[in-house]
Write a protein that holds these residues in place. Structure first.
Motif, PDB file in Angstrom:
ATOM      1  N   VAL A 171      -3.113   4.590  -1.342  1.00 39.43           N
ATOM      2  CA  VAL A 171      -4.366   4.908  -2.035  1.00 39.43           C
ATOM      3  C   VAL A 171      -4.150   6.097  -2.968  1.00 39.43           C
ATOM      4  O   VAL A 171      -4.033   7.235  -2.508  1.00 39.43           O
ATOM      5  N   PRO A 172      -4.086   5.870  -4.296  1.00 39.48           N
ATOM      6  CA  PRO A 172      -3.982   7.002  -5.218  1.00 39.48           C
ATOM      7  C   PRO A 172      -5.170   7.942  -5.025  1.00 39.48           C
ATOM      8  O   PRO A 172      -6.307   7.475  -4.858  1.00 39.48           O
ATOM      9  N   PRO A 173      -4.953   9.247  -5.008  1.00 36.61           N
ATOM     10  CA  PRO A 173      -6.018  10.202  -4.688  1.00 36.61           C
ATOM     11  C   PRO A 173      -7.302  10.044  -5.483  1.00 36.61           C
ATOM     12  O   PRO A 173      -8.376  10.319  -4.975  1.00 36.61           O
ATOM     13  N   SER A 174      -7.226   9.617  -6.745  1.00 33.80           N
ATOM     14  CA  SER A 174      -8.435   9.514  -7.556  1.00 33.80           C
ATOM     15  C   SER A 174      -8.924   8.082  -7.738  1.00 33.80           C
ATOM     16  O   SER A 174      -9.836   7.846  -8.510  1.00 33.80           O
ATOM     17  N   SER A 175      -8.324   7.140  -7.041  1.00 34.20           N
ATOM     18  CA  SER A 175      -8.708   5.742  -7.239  1.00 34.20           C
ATOM     19  C   SER A 175      -9.702   5.301  -6.178  1.00 34.20           C
ATOM     20  O   SER A 175      -9.340   4.920  -5.063  1.00 34.20           O
ATOM     21  N   VAL A 176     -10.962   5.408  -6.500  1.00 36.75           N
ATOM     22  CA  VAL A 176     -12.044   5.034  -5.597  1.00 36.75           C
ATOM     23  C   VAL A 176     -12.965   4.083  -6.344  1.00 36.75           C
ATOM     24  O   VAL A 176     -13.331   4.368  -7.490  1.00 36.75           O
ATOM     25  N   PRO A 177     -13.313   2.927  -5.766  1.00 40.69           N
ATOM     26  CA  PRO A 177     -12.956   2.510  -4.413  1.00 40.69           C
ATOM     27  C   PRO A 177     -11.574   1.865  -4.336  1.00 40.69           C
ATOM     28  O   PRO A 177     -11.088   1.310  -5.309  1.00 40.69           O
ATOM     29  N   THR A 178     -10.982   1.972  -3.166  1.00 44.44           N
ATOM     30  CA  THR A 178      -9.788   1.210  -2.808  1.00 44.44           C
ATOM     31  C   THR A 178     -10.036   0.641  -1.419  1.00 44.44           C
ATOM     32  O   THR A 178     -10.609   1.322  -0.568  1.00 44.44           O
ATOM     33  N   THR A 179      -9.617  -0.598  -1.210  1.00 43.40           N
ATOM     34  CA  THR A 179      -9.802  -1.248   0.089  1.00 43.40           C
ATOM     35  C   THR A 179      -8.454  -1.731   0.597  1.00 43.40           C
ATOM     36  O   THR A 179      -7.693  -2.358  -0.138  1.00 43.40           O
ATOM     37  N   LEU A 180      -8.163  -1.404   1.849  1.00 43.45           N
ATOM     38  CA  LEU A 180      -6.931  -1.826   2.504  1.00 43.45           C
ATOM     39  C   LEU A 180      -7.248  -2.792   3.631  1.00 43.45           C
ATOM     40  O   LEU A 180      -8.240  -2.616   4.344  1.00 43.45           O
ATOM     41  N   VAL A 181      -6.403  -3.790   3.805  1.00 42.90           N
ATOM     42  CA  VAL A 181      -6.485  -4.677   4.966  1.00 42.90           C
ATOM     43  C   VAL A 181      -5.259  -4.388   5.824  1.00 42.90           C
ATOM     44  O   VAL A 181      -4.124  -4.410   5.331  1.00 42.90           O
ATOM     45  N   LEU A 182      -5.491  -4.085   7.091  1.00 41.87           N
ATOM     46  CA  LEU A 182      -4.400  -3.802   8.021  1.00 41.87           C
ATOM     47  C   LEU A 182      -4.201  -4.994   8.948  1.00 41.87           C
ATOM     48  O   LEU A 182      -5.172  -5.590   9.423  1.00 41.87           O
ATOM     49  N   ASP A 183      -2.932  -5.317   9.215  1.00 40.24           N
ATOM     50  CA  ASP A 183      -2.671  -6.394  10.164  1.00 40.24           C
ATOM     51  C   ASP A 183      -2.818  -5.874  11.597  1.00 40.24           C
ATOM     52  O   ASP A 183      -3.160  -4.703  11.819  1.00 40.24           O
ATOM     53  N   LYS A 184      -2.565  -6.730  12.563  1.00 42.69           N
ATOM     54  CA  LYS A 184      -2.790  -6.359  13.964  1.00 42.69           C
ATOM     55  C   LYS A 184      -1.809  -5.305  14.462  1.00 42.69           C
ATOM     56  O   LYS A 184      -2.023  -4.709  15.509  1.00 42.69           O
ATOM     57  N   GLN A 185      -0.761  -5.072  13.691  1.00 46.42           N
ATOM     58  CA  GLN A 185       0.200  -4.023  14.036  1.00 46.42           C
ATOM     59  C   GLN A 185      -0.113  -2.713  13.318  1.00 46.42           C
ATOM     60  O   GLN A 185       0.650  -1.751  13.406  1.00 46.42           O
ATOM     61  N   GLY A 186      -1.213  -2.688  12.564  1.00 47.37           N
ATOM     62  CA  GLY A 186      -1.609  -1.473  11.865  1.00 47.37           C
ATOM     63  C   GLY A 186      -0.895  -1.246  10.558  1.00 47.37           C
ATOM     64  O   GLY A 186      -0.936  -0.149   9.994  1.00 47.37           O
ATOM     65  N   ARG A 187      -0.261  -2.287  10.028  1.00 45.15           N
ATOM     66  CA  ARG A 187       0.447  -2.180   8.756  1.00 45.15           C
ATOM     67  C   ARG A 187      -0.442  -2.695   7.628  1.00 45.15           C
ATOM     68  O   ARG A 187      -1.248  -3.597   7.821  1.00 45.15           O
ATOM     69  N   VAL A 188      -0.264  -2.132   6.425  1.00 46.62           N
ATOM     70  CA  VAL A 188      -1.058  -2.574   5.286  1.00 46.62           C
ATOM     71  C   VAL A 188      -0.565  -3.946   4.844  1.00 46.62           C
ATOM     72  O   VAL A 188       0.591  -4.112   4.452  1.00 46.62           O
ATOM     73  N   SER A 189      -1.460  -4.932   4.931  1.00 49.44           N
ATOM     74  CA  SER A 189      -1.101  -6.291   4.501  1.00 49.44           C
ATOM     75  C   SER A 189      -1.617  -6.592   3.099  1.00 49.44           C
ATOM     76  O   SER A 189      -1.113  -7.497   2.436  1.00 49.44           O
TER      77      SER A 189
END
Length: 199
Positions: free
Chosen positions: A158-176
């Motif tokens: 997530v770039p500090p000034s880039s809002v909004p940003t949405t992340l999806v995490l897999d079941k292992q907690g990794r960004v998918s």
């Protein structure tokens, strides 16, 4: 006289080439264009670019902790075993207001599948954030992140000034997957469905 005209022609051609080169550089970087615009809108909205990471390309599980607006604490480890959606937002961000109803709808749709949603509010005081949540009837929690702790922990994604940003995490907690800019409902639904289907 001819020599003077030749020099002027060369300067003009060089200036035109420089202008075109600069335009080419900035046209491929919408975030840079917004940062340089000087329009004081106080956010840099991504262009809706979606990055989906294959399971073999995903990095280590994310690590963060924070405090929710209700005073309880949250840790990235709390979401292990479930798909999770992290949305970085604040109340005065116009794109955040556009996507809020869709985020709530998707939270409702996927709640039975164990998908967790967590907002990360990067700017607001409690009263402002809660007013936003009431306006858009958001029922998933948000972290108070005015100190930037969660954002700092997630700067790889997530770039500090880039809002909004949405992340999806897999079941292992990794960004998918990552969406920079407004999370279009159909796109985010597809990203969640895809990672839910993983064994």
């Amino acid at each position: 006289m001819t020599s003077l005209m030749s020099r002027r022609a060369l300067f003009a051609a060089g200036g035109a080439a420089l202008t075109m080169a600069l335009a080419a550089c900035t046209s491929e970087d919408p975030l840079a264009k917004q940062a340089n615009a000087g329009d004081n809108k106080n956010y840099i909205a991504g262009d809706g670019t979606v990055h989906e990471f294959a399971s073999t390309e995903r990095k280590d599980p994310v690590a963060f902790n924070g405090t929710l607006f209700d005073g309880s604490t949250v840790d990235a480890k709390d979401y292990l075993g479930n798909v999770a959606v992290l949305n970085f937002w604040y109340a005065a961000c116009a794109p955040c207001r556009i996507e809020a109803p869709d985020l709530q709808a998707l939270y409702t749709d996927f709640k039975a599948d164990g998908v967790e949603f967590l907002g990360v509010n990067v700017r607001d005081e409690k009263a402002t954030a809660e007013a936003f949540e009431r306006t858009f009837e958001l029922s998933y929690p948000s972290v108070v992140d005015k100190d930037g702790g969660v954002l700092l922990a997630m700067t790889k994604f997530v770039p500090p000034s880039s809002v909004p940003t949405t992340l999806v995490l897999d079941k292992q907690g990794r960004v998918s997957a990552r969406i920079m800019g407004v999370a279009e409902k159909g796109t985010l639904k597809a990203l969640i469905t895809s990672v839910l289907a993983e064994s």
